[in-house]
Write an enzyme that holds these catalytic residues in place. Sequence first.
Site, PDB file in Angstrom:
ATOM      1  N   HIS A   1       0.823  -1.214   0.000  1.00 46.69           N
ATOM      2  CA  HIS A   1       0.000   0.000   0.000  1.00 46.69           C
ATOM      3  C   HIS A   1       0.853   1.258   0.000  1.00 46.69           C
ATOM      4  O   HIS A   1       0.770   2.064  -0.916  1.00 46.69           O
ATOM      5  CB  HIS A   1      -0.952  -0.003   1.203  1.00 46.69           C
TER       6      HIS A   1
ATOM      7  N   HIS B   1      -1.576   1.244   8.097  1.00 45.94           N
ATOM      8  CA  HIS B   1      -2.963   1.329   7.623  1.00 45.94           C
ATOM      9  C   HIS B   1      -3.705   0.013   7.783  1.00 45.94           C
ATOM     10  O   HIS B   1      -4.732  -0.209   7.164  1.00 45.94           O
ATOM     11  CB  HIS B   1      -2.992   1.807   6.168  1.00 45.94           C
TER      12      HIS B   1
END
Length: 174
Positions: free
Chosen positions: A103, A122
């Site tokens: 990510h 995250h």
Amino acid sequence: MDNQVSRRAFLKATTATVAAVGTVGTHATAEAATKTKPNLGATTLPYPSTAVGKSRGMKVLTPVSFNYPDAASPCVALKMDSAAPGGVGPEGNIVAYSILCSHMGCPVSFDTDAKTFKCPCHYSIFDPENNGQMVCGHATENLPQIDLKYDAKTDSVTAVGVNGLIYGRQSNLL
């Protein structure tokens, strides 16, 4: 003094010149190609081989850190408790992954109890028993899996390639 060249004469002269230059250039290129390595036009570069460790020395579900394909690419090898896709070793249970989250590149850590990689930034979760598949979170790609080779004679595990693109790179080999 009339130094004008007709259109027809100009085209004949330039066509002959281009043909002559092309023939000489092709000959020079063909001659150079025979003196160089045969895979210069390859679309993929060869990965280096990097020793990861000995199969017998690896403990089940205990990460072994190494860098691959270069010093700027942290990775982890794991000996899973059962065979896994892409796994090597006597039981086919040794796998390896880049630890840079797909990510945003945060380093993931291995959660022994859940048998998953978790990203602290995250909250993406990846499954090492299923080719590093993204299970949940913001990531949209699996963790890049490191191709491993096992030599039964020496009990050694070697990194030999990468499946997937390491975060932040246009190419795994720089």
